[in-house]
Design an enzyme around this catalytic site. Structure first.
Site, short mmCIF file in Angstrom:
data_model
loop_
_atom_site.label_atom_id
_atom_site.label_comp_id
_atom_site.label_asym_id
_atom_site.label_seq_id
_atom_site.Cartn_x
_atom_site.Cartn_y
_atom_site.Cartn_z
N ASP A 67 0.87 -1.18 0.00
CA ASP A 67 0.00 0.00 0.00
C ASP A 67 0.91 1.23 0.00
O ASP A 67 2.12 1.13 0.19
CB ASP A 67 -0.88 0.01 1.26
CG ASP A 67 -1.76 1.25 1.37
OD1 ASP A 67 -2.39 1.63 0.36
OD2 ASP A 67 -1.80 1.87 2.45
N SER A 68 0.29 2.40 -0.17
CA SER A 68 1.05 3.64 -0.11
C SER A 68 1.53 3.92 1.32
O SER A 68 2.40 4.77 1.51
CB SER A 68 0.18 4.81 -0.56
OG SER A 68 -0.95 4.91 0.28
N CYS B 158 -4.30 -1.36 -1.95
CA CYS B 158 -4.49 0.07 -2.13
C CYS B 158 -5.43 0.25 -3.32
O CYS B 158 -5.15 -0.28 -4.41
CB CYS B 158 -3.14 0.72 -2.41
SG CYS B 158 -3.23 2.45 -2.89
N GLU C 240 -3.33 9.17 8.46
CA GLU C 240 -1.86 9.18 8.57
C GLU C 240 -1.42 10.13 9.70
O GLU C 240 -0.58 9.77 10.51
CB GLU C 240 -1.21 9.57 7.24
CG GLU C 240 -1.38 8.53 6.13
CD GLU C 240 -0.38 7.37 6.20
OE1 GLU C 240 0.72 7.55 6.73
OE2 GLU C 240 -0.73 6.27 5.73
N CYS D 56 -11.02 3.02 0.06
CA CYS D 56 -9.63 3.35 0.34
C CYS D 56 -9.27 2.54 1.56
O CYS D 56 -10.04 2.51 2.53
CB CYS D 56 -9.47 4.85 0.62
SG CYS D 56 -7.83 5.30 1.22
N THR D 57 -8.13 1.86 1.53
CA THR D 57 -7.82 0.95 2.63
C THR D 57 -7.48 1.67 3.93
O THR D 57 -7.36 1.04 4.98
CB THR D 57 -6.68 -0.01 2.22
OG1 THR D 57 -5.56 0.76 1.74
CG2 THR D 57 -7.15 -0.95 1.13
N HIS D 58 -7.33 2.98 3.87
CA HIS D 58 -7.16 3.76 5.11
C HIS D 58 -8.51 3.94 5.85
O HIS D 58 -8.53 4.16 7.05
CB HIS D 58 -6.62 5.16 4.81
CG HIS D 58 -5.15 5.21 4.52
ND1 HIS D 58 -4.59 4.63 3.42
CD2 HIS D 58 -4.12 5.79 5.21
CE1 HIS D 58 -3.27 4.85 3.43
NE2 HIS D 58 -2.97 5.55 4.51
N1 DGL Z 1 -4.73 3.40 0.88
C1 DGL Z 1 -4.81 4.00 -0.41
C2 DGL Z 1 -6.06 3.49 -1.16
O1 DGL Z 1 -6.62 2.48 -0.81
C3 DGL Z 1 -4.88 5.48 -0.51
C4 DGL Z 1 -4.06 6.39 0.25
C5 DGL Z 1 -3.28 7.33 -0.62
O2 DGL Z 1 -3.81 8.34 -1.15
O3 DGL Z 1 -2.10 7.02 -0.77
O4 DGL Z 1 -6.46 4.11 -2.13
#
Ligand code: DGL
Length: 307
Positions: free
Chosen positions: A10-11, A73, A152, A201-203
């Site tokens: 992931d990012s 991600c 974050e 979004c996984t966040h």
């Molecule tokens: N976790 C990432 C996703 O699922 C996004 C976070 C980012 O913008 O890097 O899209």
């Protein structure tokens, strides 16, 4: 092959929500998790640039080696899943299709909301995936990029769970307050009459409580993590690549950011201590993909620095 780890990336820290589900579903499997924290967020970046990141990290994981790659991600899945499937010798699984699948199974009134990064929403990946599964479902998408920053930054600022931090401090440290921002993003979706909202979004599963509070109890929240874990299990089982039950399990965490901080914050997301994390140098990572395979023309300037 069976004893090789599953590679997940992931990012940043968000993909750990998917990694946690994979570990729960497949407790005997080893894993290598890569968080590209130094280049997070991916959401506002150009798709070509994100595709290059997918190639670099996929190559890094393939060299470990791993038996399967999970792009945990949504932004990277939307930009680079097809390319990654063509490039790597092992199966590659993204998070958009599993999320779309769970949403289609959940919605009753066939009105589904999706929140994600600008990259994910602009790609139209969820609308396409949902339409392919059920053409009668209407998708309403809204980009909610500041939710990524809240996760974050919030993980760095608070001590307890992110949800506690939001409840107690979110209105003090975030301007506009988290709830003001969330209402601004989510009220139009509520007005569309959705009964299901995909956390695209996984966040975002880390903000599930506060998001649920804003959309109300009648809207079902969908995270693709559980469905992705099921798909990983199914693919490994079909290929006969599930780890032996008596095999020793290992976990490796790597980050392009600060390793000590990643281990500390990652432990908060996973809800248990991480053994440690290793730092991967960005210059080293960029050199893994030769210039002729890159999507992003600007990146070819780096050519001379790679040996
Ligand atoms: N976790 C990432 C996703 O699922 C996004 C976070 C980012 O913008 O890097 O899209």
């Amino acid at each position: 092959m069976r004893e090789l780890p599953i590679g997940i990336f992931d990012s940043g820290l968000g993909g750990l929500t998917v990694a946690g589900e994979i570990v729960r579903a497949l407790p005997g499997e080893s894993m290598v998790y890569f968080g590209d924290t130094a280049r997070c967020p991916y959401g506002p970046r150009d798709q070509d640039e994100v595709r290059d990141f997918v190639l670099q990290i996929g190559t890094w994981l393939s060299l470990r080696p791993v038996k399967l790659i999970v792009i945990a991600c949504n932004t990277a899945t939307a930009a680079g899943l097809e390319l990654a499937k063509r490039t790597f010798d092992v199966p590659v699984i993204g998070v958009v299709e599993p999320g779309a699948c769970a949403a289609v199974q959940t919605t009753v009134n066939k009105r589904v909301g999706v929140i994600g990064t600008v990259g994910t929403v602009d790609s139209g990946a969820y609308s396409a995936a949902v339409r392919a599964l059920d053409a009668e479902v209407t998708v309403f998408s809204v980009a909610t990029p500041r939710f990524v920053d809240v996760v974050e930054q919030g993980l760095r600022l608070g001590d307890g769970t992110l949800e506690d931090w939001l409840a107690e401090m979110g209105d003090v440290y975030i301007r506009p307050s988290f709830y003001e921002m969330a209402r601004h993003y989510l009220d139009p979706l509520k007005r569309s009459g959705i009964d299901t909202l995909v956390l695209g979004c996984t966040h975002f599963p880390l903000l599930a409580g506060p998001i649920q509070q804003v959309v109300g109890p009648k809207v079902r929240l969908i995270s693709s993590a559980g469905e992705t874990a099921r798909e990983v299990a199914e693919v490994l089982s079909t290929l006969g690549h599930l780890a032996d039950s008596d095999a020793e399990r290992t976990e490796v965490f790597a980050t392009t950011g600060d390793a000590e901080e990643f281990a500390r914050l990652g432990a908060r997301v996973l809800g248990r201590p991480l053994a440690s994390a290793q730092h991967v140098d960005l210059a080293e990572l960029e050199c893994l993909v030769p210039p002729e395979r890159r999507s992003n023309a600007a990146a070819s300037d780096e050519e001379e620095t790679c040996v």
